[in-house]
Design a protein around this motif. Structure first.
Motif, PDB file in Angstrom:
ATOM      1  N   ASN A   1     -22.506   7.388 -96.262  1.00  0.00           N
ATOM      2  CA  ASN A   1     -22.342   6.188 -95.454  1.00  0.00           C
ATOM      3  C   ASN A   1     -22.634   6.643 -94.038  1.00  0.00           C
ATOM      4  O   ASN A   1     -22.126   7.678 -93.603  1.00  0.00           O
ATOM      5  CB  ASN A   1     -20.929   5.632 -95.552  1.00  0.00           C
ATOM      6  CG  ASN A   1     -20.573   5.213 -96.962  1.00  0.00           C
ATOM      7  OD1 ASN A   1     -21.435   4.951 -97.794  1.00  0.00           O
ATOM      8  ND2 ASN A   1     -19.286   5.165 -97.246  1.00  0.00           N
TER       9      ASN A   1
ATOM     10  N   LYS B   1     -26.480   0.535 -85.987  1.00  0.00           N
ATOM     11  CA  LYS B   1     -26.559  -0.057 -87.321  1.00  0.00           C
ATOM     12  C   LYS B   1     -25.764   0.816 -88.280  1.00  0.00           C
ATOM     13  O   LYS B   1     -25.487   1.977 -87.990  1.00  0.00           O
ATOM     14  CB  LYS B   1     -28.007  -0.154 -87.790  1.00  0.00           C
ATOM     15  CG  LYS B   1     -28.858  -1.092 -86.959  1.00  0.00           C
ATOM     16  CD  LYS B   1     -30.257  -1.197 -87.505  1.00  0.00           C
ATOM     17  CE  LYS B   1     -31.077  -2.158 -86.652  1.00  0.00           C
ATOM     18  NZ  LYS B   1     -32.446  -2.261 -87.156  1.00  0.00           N
TER      19      LYS B   1
ATOM     20  N   ALA C   1     -25.178   1.793 -92.700  1.00  0.00           N
ATOM     21  CA  ALA C   1     -25.696   1.708 -94.068  1.00  0.00           C
ATOM     22  C   ALA C   1     -24.744   2.469 -94.978  1.00  0.00           C
ATOM     23  O   ALA C   1     -24.232   3.521 -94.613  1.00  0.00           O
ATOM     24  CB  ALA C   1     -27.101   2.294 -94.150  1.00  0.00           C
TER      25      ALA C   1
ATOM     26  N   VAL D   1     -26.244   5.498 -99.170  1.00  0.00           N
ATOM     27  CA  VAL D   1     -27.607   5.982 -98.975  1.00  0.00           C
ATOM     28  C   VAL D   1     -27.764   7.343 -99.639  1.00  0.00           C
ATOM     29  O   VAL D   1     -26.926   8.229 -99.463  1.00  0.00           O
ATOM     30  CB  VAL D   1     -27.937   6.100 -97.469  1.00  0.00           C
ATOM     31  CG1 VAL D   1     -29.333   6.667 -97.261  1.00  0.00           C
ATOM     32  CG2 VAL D   1     -27.776   4.756 -96.776  1.00  0.00           C
TER      33      VAL D   1
ATOM     34  N   LYS E   1     -34.309   7.551 -96.030  1.00  0.00           N
ATOM     35  CA  LYS E   1     -34.101   6.194 -95.519  1.00  0.00           C
ATOM     36  C   LYS E   1     -34.841   6.051 -94.201  1.00  0.00           C
ATOM     37  O   LYS E   1     -34.709   6.883 -93.307  1.00  0.00           O
ATOM     38  CB  LYS E   1     -32.623   5.904 -95.306  1.00  0.00           C
ATOM     39  CG  LYS E   1     -32.401   4.508 -94.696  1.00  0.00           C
ATOM     40  CD  LYS E   1     -30.973   4.094 -94.701  1.00  0.00           C
ATOM     41  CE  LYS E   1     -30.745   2.731 -94.072  1.00  0.00           C
ATOM     42  NZ  LYS E   1     -31.484   1.625 -94.651  1.00  0.00           N
TER      43      LYS E   1
END
Length: 166
Positions: A47, A57, A59, A62, A66
């Motif tokens: 994370n 941002k 995510a 993952v 990326k």
């Protein structure tokens, strides 16, 4: 692609032959780059929170590669990638920019502060996160819920590796 010399590591990291594994709370890397795209390759399932030129941002879940940003102007950018679920088995393998771009150590010098503590220090809403962000400092947080700075206090005793259950 990056080399370790291109990145500045904050927090606790363990270097292996394939990746920098994240330890403790929210360790991060900072760097500058040129190019129109930024991609990172991760070890394990991470994370992340990432900031490119001030835009933050997040995510979750993952793994592998990326793309963190694309369509950027081909000028100097600043990036920070934070592993928010650090557990000594996940981390960063590499970062890469578009062809013709370059990754380099960030030149911005900031004050640095390190926090060592227990659950109060660990909480992302605590002083250990808000003070550095308020003042624009770089920081490391070495903390764990229940850990004490000395044996015989808190929930975890380092000399025996036991968790107190009394």
């Amino acid at each position: 692609a990056s080399t370790d010399a291109d990145l500045t590591y904050y927090g606790r990291w363990e270097e292996t032959s394939t990746a920098a594994l994240a330890n403790w709370n929210n360790p991060y890397v900072k760097f500058d780059f040129t190019g129109t795209t930024l991609k990172a390759d991760f070890e394990g399932v991470v994370n992340i929170s990432y900031e490119i030129d001030g835009e933050v941002k997040t995510a979750s879940g993952v793994s592998g590669s990326k793309v963190l940003a694309s369509g950027l102007s081909d000028t100097l950018h600043t990036a920070q990638i934070t592993i928010t679920n650090a557990n000594s088995t996940n981390g960063i393998k590499s970062v890469e920019t578009s062809e013709g771009g370059d990754i380099s150590k960030t030149t911005e010098e900031k004050k640095y502060i390190q926090f060592i503590g227990d659950s109060i220090t660990t909480d992302p809403r605590s002083y250990s996160y808000t003070i550095p962000k308020t003042y624009g400092y770089d920081y490391s947080i070495i903390s764990m819920s229940g850990i004490a700075l000395q044996d015989g206090a808190g929930w975890y005793y380092s000399s025996t590796g036991q968790v107190w259950s009394g």
